[in-house]
Motif scaffolding. Structure first.
Motif, PDB file in Angstrom:
ATOM      1  N   ASP A  92      -4.378  -1.043   8.826  1.00 40.17           N
ATOM      2  CA  ASP A  92      -3.344  -0.173   9.400  1.00 40.17           C
ATOM      3  C   ASP A  92      -3.216   1.151   8.648  1.00 40.17           C
ATOM      4  N   LEU A  93      -3.733   1.197   7.430  1.00 35.84           N
ATOM      5  CA  LEU A  93      -3.546   2.381   6.583  1.00 35.84           C
ATOM      6  C   LEU A  93      -4.776   3.278   6.540  1.00 35.84           C
ATOM      7  N   ARG A  94      -5.774   2.972   7.333  1.00 41.20           N
ATOM      8  CA  ARG A  94      -7.003   3.769   7.305  1.00 41.20           C
ATOM      9  C   ARG A  94      -6.730   5.212   7.715  1.00 41.20           C
ATOM     10  N   ALA A  95      -7.319   6.137   6.954  1.00 39.17           N
ATOM     11  CA  ALA A  95      -7.195   7.586   7.208  1.00 39.17           C
ATOM     12  C   ALA A  95      -5.786   8.111   6.981  1.00 39.17           C
ATOM     13  N   ARG A  96      -5.001   7.424   6.162  1.00 32.64           N
ATOM     14  CA  ARG A  96      -3.714   7.973   5.722  1.00 32.64           C
ATOM     15  C   ARG A  96      -3.977   8.885   4.527  1.00 32.64           C
ATOM     16  N   SER A  97      -3.298  10.028   4.494  1.00 33.95           N
ATOM     17  CA  SER A  97      -3.589  11.033   3.473  1.00 33.95           C
ATOM     18  C   SER A  97      -2.745  10.895   2.208  1.00 33.95           C
ATOM     19  N   GLU A  98      -1.739   9.998   2.213  1.00 31.74           N
ATOM     20  CA  GLU A  98      -0.938   9.828   1.007  1.00 31.74           C
ATOM     21  C   GLU A  98      -1.779   9.207  -0.111  1.00 31.74           C
ATOM     22  N   SER A  99      -1.385   9.471  -1.349  1.00 30.94           N
ATOM     23  CA  SER A  99      -2.049   8.849  -2.489  1.00 30.94           C
ATOM     24  C   SER A  99      -1.711   7.370  -2.579  1.00 30.94           C
ATOM     25  N   LEU A 100      -0.491   6.990  -2.154  1.00 30.18           N
ATOM     26  CA  LEU A 100      -0.050   5.601  -2.162  1.00 30.18           C
ATOM     27  C   LEU A 100       1.097   5.457  -1.172  1.00 30.18           C
ATOM     28  N   ILE A 101       1.043   4.392  -0.345  1.00 30.05           N
ATOM     29  CA  ILE A 101       2.117   4.102   0.606  1.00 30.05           C
ATOM     30  C   ILE A 101       2.778   2.809   0.148  1.00 30.05           C
ATOM     31  N   LEU A 102       4.006   2.902  -0.327  1.00 28.80           N
ATOM     32  CA  LEU A 102       4.699   1.727  -0.851  1.00 28.80           C
ATOM     33  C   LEU A 102       5.133   0.810   0.289  1.00 28.80           C
ATOM     34  N   ALA A 103       4.913  -0.485   0.095  1.00 27.95           N
ATOM     35  CA  ALA A 103       5.260  -1.486   1.103  1.00 27.95           C
ATOM     36  C   ALA A 103       6.599  -2.116   0.732  1.00 27.95           C
ATOM     37  N   ALA A 104       7.656  -1.711   1.401  1.00 28.67           N
ATOM     38  CA  ALA A 104       9.001  -2.189   1.076  1.00 28.67           C
ATOM     39  C   ALA A 104       9.132  -3.714   1.135  1.00 28.67           C
ATOM     40  N   PRO A 105       8.504  -4.406   2.116  1.00 34.68           N
ATOM     41  CA  PRO A 105       8.661  -5.865   2.163  1.00 34.68           C
ATOM     42  C   PRO A 105       8.064  -6.591   0.952  1.00 34.68           C
ATOM     43  N   GLU A 106       7.230  -5.913   0.177  1.00 37.34           N
ATOM     44  CA  GLU A 106       6.554  -6.556  -0.958  1.00 37.34           C
ATOM     45  C   GLU A 106       7.241  -6.291  -2.300  1.00 37.34           C
ATOM     46  N   ILE A 107       8.291  -5.478  -2.306  1.00 37.69           N
ATOM     47  CA  ILE A 107       8.970  -5.165  -3.562  1.00 37.69           C
ATOM     48  C   ILE A 107       9.795  -6.367  -4.017  1.00 37.69           C
ATOM     49  N   ARG A 108       9.671  -6.702  -5.283  1.00 31.23           N
ATOM     50  CA  ARG A 108      10.402  -7.838  -5.845  1.00 31.23           C
ATOM     51  C   ARG A 108      11.029  -7.435  -7.181  1.00 31.23           C
TER      52      ARG A 108
END
Length: 327
Positions: free
Chosen positions: A279-295
């Protein structure tokens, strides 16, 4: 800004795609592409890409030039860049992966370019920059390293976490797609595990981000360790970071501060969706944080997970840093 691309591989081609099809390419003139492969092969691999799909416009060849979208870009095929005339070039984007010694890194300058930006770690660089972490340290450096794709994802995140709560210690694991440094079938490499077929196994290995983060954010030197696991996917990698902060805080406050900092960043992204790597292919950000995975574990230990397209996002940062250098 006038640039030249030396090395028309995965990063070189992604850079040209972005110049031609995104706003990031506004005002950029490509004066030359240099690659040891024949023009016919370069044009073919640019037009047909297994990761990003076919280029959506015709790609041609004419009189030693790559023709695309009303541009006619001269191509040379020199193994030694110093043999090419780069007069008028503001920045050479060296995407060969071999500019690790001073004599190789300086070839762009010898050819007449003002500055050289290297697409990876290099001991020959005068400065290692990560956009969104330490780009203010550019100074008068003429040979700059753009660090690694993982460092570009990790450093802005680490800087943000340190601003939120002060990092006491942290460990990063990058879950990284296979790359050309791995064989398709078992074959000797310097590292035993990385001698195994890259598309058939998960391969534990090291990450250059472990030592590069010390160079990019020296005030955190010795506090962050890291490792990598290469996995059998062709694109998009992830950073899984567990950090112990010096300031205790509630999970809701931590997540709110992280989201606010991400939204203010030029290079970090945020998603509330349960996404997978494709789903993240060809996204230009350096990192996209995944909120559901934050603990959060206790009051000070946090786990943060983020996605990054290790080719497309890194290529976007090459162009961002090149603009800084040209200015």
């Amino acid at each position: 800004m006038k640039i030249a691309i030396n090395g028309f591989g995965r990063i070189g081609r992604a850079i040209l795609r972005q110049i031609l099809t995104t706003a990031r390419g506004n005002g950029i003139e490509v004066l030359l592409i240099n690659d040891i492969a024949p023009l016919e092969m370069c044009a073919y691999l640019f037009q047909y890409d297994s990761t990003f799909g076919p280029f959506p416009h015709p790609v041609g060849q004419e009189d030693g030039r790559l023709t695309v979208l009303e541009r006619s870009i001269p191509m040379s095929h020199q193994a030694d860049l110093s043999q090419v005339d780069l007069t008028g070039v503001d920045v050479v984007l060296d995407c060969t992966g071999i500019a690790r010694s001073s004599d190789v890194a300086q070839r762009g300058l010898a050819a007449g370019a003002r500055k050289v930006l290297i697409s990876g770690p290099s001991p020959a660089a005068e400065q290692t920059l990560v956009y969104g972490a330490n780009e203010d340290q550019l100074g008068a450096a003429r040979i700059v390293s753009n660090a690694s794709c993982t460092t570009n994802g990790l450093a802005p995140l680490v800087k943000l976490l340190d601003e939120i709560g002060g990092i006491d210690s942290a460990h990063m694991t990058t879950i990284h797609c296979y790359t050309n440094s791995q064989p398709m079938v078992d074959a000797p490499r310097g590292d035993f595990a990385r001698s195994r077929a890259g598309a058939l196994s998960m391969v534990p290995t090291s990450s250059s981000a472990t030592h590069l983060i010390d160079a990019v954010l020296p005030h955190l030197k010795g506090r962050i360790s890291g490792a990598a696991v290469r996995v059998p996917t062709a694109s998009v990698s992830a950073v899984d970071l567990v950090a112990r902060l010096r300031t205790p805080m509630e999970e809701a406050h931590f997540i709110a501060a992280l989201k606010t900092g991400t939204e203010a960043s030029e290079v970090l992204g945020w998603t509330e969706m349960p996404l997978v790597s494709s789903d993240l292919r060809a996204r230009s950000e350096s990192l996209i944080l995944a909120a559901p995975e934050i603990r959060q574990i206790g009051a000070q230990q946090m786990r943060v997970f983020g996605w990054y397209d290790n080719e497309w996002g890194f290529s976007a940062r090459m162009l961002d840093v090149a603009r800084l250098m040209a200015a």
